[in-house]
Design a protein around this motif. Structure first.
Motif, PDB file in Angstrom:
ATOM      1  N   SER A 146       0.651  -1.329  -0.152  1.00 31.16           N
ATOM      2  CA  SER A 146      -0.148  -0.082   0.106  1.00 31.16           C
ATOM      3  C   SER A 146       0.832   1.211  -0.036  1.00 31.16           C
ATOM      4  O   SER A 146       0.448   2.359  -0.642  1.00 31.16           O
ATOM      5  N   PHE A 180      -6.952  -8.097  -7.711  1.00 26.41           N
ATOM      6  CA  PHE A 180      -7.511  -8.287  -6.399  1.00 26.41           C
ATOM      7  C   PHE A 180      -8.509  -9.432  -6.441  1.00 26.41           C
ATOM      8  O   PHE A 180      -8.655  -9.874  -7.588  1.00 26.41           O
ATOM      9  N   GLY A 184     -12.595  -6.088  -7.177  1.00 23.61           N
ATOM     10  CA  GLY A 184     -11.374  -5.337  -6.727  1.00 23.61           C
ATOM     11  C   GLY A 184     -11.175  -3.791  -7.297  1.00 23.61           C
ATOM     12  O   GLY A 184     -10.169  -3.086  -6.842  1.00 23.61           O
ATOM     13  N   ASP A 186     -13.340  -1.843  -6.869  1.00 22.68           N
ATOM     14  CA  ASP A 186     -13.600  -0.718  -5.650  1.00 22.68           C
ATOM     15  C   ASP A 186     -12.221  -0.581  -4.862  1.00 22.68           C
ATOM     16  O   ASP A 186     -12.059   0.672  -4.351  1.00 22.68           O
ATOM     17  N   ILE A 187     -11.225  -1.242  -4.825  1.00 28.20           N
ATOM     18  CA  ILE A 187     -10.160  -1.249  -4.018  1.00 28.20           C
ATOM     19  C   ILE A 187      -9.299  -0.095  -4.706  1.00 28.20           C
ATOM     20  O   ILE A 187      -8.628   0.764  -3.993  1.00 28.20           O
ATOM     21  N   ASP A 246     -11.928  -4.142   2.588  1.00 31.20           N
ATOM     22  CA  ASP A 246     -10.848  -3.999   1.971  1.00 31.20           C
ATOM     23  C   ASP A 246     -11.070  -2.720   0.919  1.00 31.20           C
ATOM     24  O   ASP A 246      -9.992  -2.124   0.322  1.00 31.20           O
ATOM     25  N   SER A 247     -12.229  -2.604   0.276  1.00 31.72           N
ATOM     26  CA  SER A 247     -12.365  -1.678  -0.696  1.00 31.72           C
ATOM     27  C   SER A 247     -12.651  -0.225   0.009  1.00 31.72           C
ATOM     28  O   SER A 247     -12.718   0.820  -0.867  1.00 31.72           O
TER      29      SER A 247
END
Length: 439
Positions: A146, A180, A184, A186-187, A246-247
């Motif tokens: 990240s 993802f 994913g 959204d993440i 996670d998102s």
């Protein structure tokens, strides 16, 4: 500045692309757009991601996948032609086809849906295209890096906005494409919002936000206008269909609001998700109610009563060591009662009881399955000291037995255990009881 993510249903065909363009151009603050791959155009249609996975598995089996790949090509060419786009997709499609033949992994194949859609959307909007493989990074174990992602993404976006950043994928240390889990994109959107310190992260889909209850149980439930990240997580833990943790983690940690909007009804305010409820109108309301079946009540009790808390502490530690997620229903010096998902208990019970037995304290225990767990979520509910009394009275009127009730460990939820067969009726009853506060 706004980061806007659009789901697969929002970009399923040329007409949906036109809606997206109108939304993006309707607010000059929308400077970063994150697209998913084209979704279903109608109920029996195929998602592009599923079609790409088909090509991968067909290649793995040694089967021909050209017919499916031609369908994929046709979807993209149809969008490009109807929108009169200038971009030439043929070289990109030929490269993807060649990579699949050469044995490209599943992540690469699946990611090409977002990659191609990003190229189309960037051309249509007149934005720059930023390949997610150059700015989203995974470590050798497939875990998102990240901080490296945030540094690189912030630098590139500041130089290339307005930009289209395809969702769902990135790359590892060797340059291999990694994705993802499904959904994913959204993440990716949340990572972009954090990187450019966005005012708000918009998540555009085909629904106008979240509802206060499951519409399959409660008829015409009210929409959730404003919810906090903590409340949303509590609802998700009881089975509500909301955003995955996670998102929203990248934006929730930095205090960036998320707004769920409907591409097909852009004037609808949707659901606003924030870090606090300070500015929420009608603070006394609850955020929502959700329920989930498949729970067991676990009771552990010492044979010899004494004031020592060591046994109770040992039970807690055993549950934590075994990775059990539970709700504490009651506890005193000699016994405690936990509510735990039955499937989780069955997979972890041996190690759990072995660790407790090693304490050398004689005890009884019982496990009773067949329960449902209902959670009422909201700061207003917890701050109302009559909540538990109202729950009991409302359910008593419907002759629904309450097995256990407790304030959740999150401090914003109240958990109620009932028999599985009573769950739907209990949810309707409690929704009617507490929904009156919203009018």
């Amino acid at each position: 500045m706004i980061v806007a993510k659009f789901g697969g249903s929002s970009l399923a065909d040329a007409k949906q692309f036109q809606k997206v363009r109108a939304i993006v151009m309707g607010d000059e603050r929308r400077r970063v757009v994150v697209p998913s791959a084209p979704g279903k155009r109608f109920s029996d249609d195929d998602k592009i991601t599923d079609m790409l996975y088909y090509c991968f598995y067909a290649r793995q089996r040694g089967d021909d996948f050209d017919a499916m790949f031609e369908k994929i090509k046709a979807r993209y060419f149809e969008i490009a032609n109807e929108l009169s786009l200038s971009v030439n997709l043929q070289p990109y499609l030929e490269e993807i086809h060649a990579q699949i033949i050469a044995g490209a992994n599943a992540d690469y194949c699946a990611s090409r849906g977002e990659y191609l859609n990003g190229i189309l959307l960037a051309n249509y909007l007149g934005f720059s295209f930023l390949d997610a493989a150059e700015v989203i990074f995974f470590d050798k174990n497939g875990v998102l890096d990240s901080e490296k992602t945030n540094r690189r993404l912030a630098k590139r976006l500041s130089a290339e906005m307005p930009a289209v950043l395809p969702g769902f994928y990135g790359s590892d240390a060797h340059g291999n494409i990694r994705v993802f889990s499904r959904g994913g994109s959204d993440i990716t959107g949340a990572l972009a919002a954090r990187a450019c310190e966005a005012e708000v992260y918009e998540n555009w889909t085909d629904v106008s936000g979240f509802l206060m209850a499951d519409p399959r149980i409660v008829a015409n439930p009210l929409p959730i206008r404003h919810v906090t990240y903590h409340e949303m997580h509590a609802l998700a833990s009881a089975g509500a269909t909301v955003l995955h943790e996670d998102s929203v983690a990248p934006v929730s940690q930095d205090g960036i609001p998320t707004q769920i909007r409907n591409t097909n009804d852009p004037s609808h305010p949707g659901t606003l998700i924030t870090s606090t409820a300070v500015r929420r109108e009608n603070f006394s309301i609850f955020a929502g109610i959700a329920g989930k079946k498949g729970y067991s009540l676990l009771l552990a009790e010492k044979q010899h009563r004494d004031a020592s808390p060591a046994f109770m502490q040992g039970v807690f530690q055993a549950a934590q060591h075994c990775g059990m997620d539970f709700q504490l229903l009651s506890v005193n010096g000699s016994h405690l009662c936990l509510l735990i998902e039955t499937e989780q208990y069955e997979t972890k019970s041996i190690g759990f009881w072995e660790e407790i037995s090693e304490m050398g304290v004689p005890y009884f225990h019982s496990v009773e399955p067949g329960f449902a767990c209902i959670v009422l979520v909201g700061y207003g509910v917890v701050h109302n000291y009559q909540t538990i009394n109202r729950i009991y009275k409302a359910l008593q009127k419907r002759e629904i037995e309450v097995s256990m009730i407790t304030q959740g460990m999150s401090e914003i939820s109240t958990w109620v255990a009932v028999q599985e067969d009573d769950m739907e009726d209990a949810i309707r009853t409690l929704y009617e009881e507490f929904c009156r506060d919203t009018h």
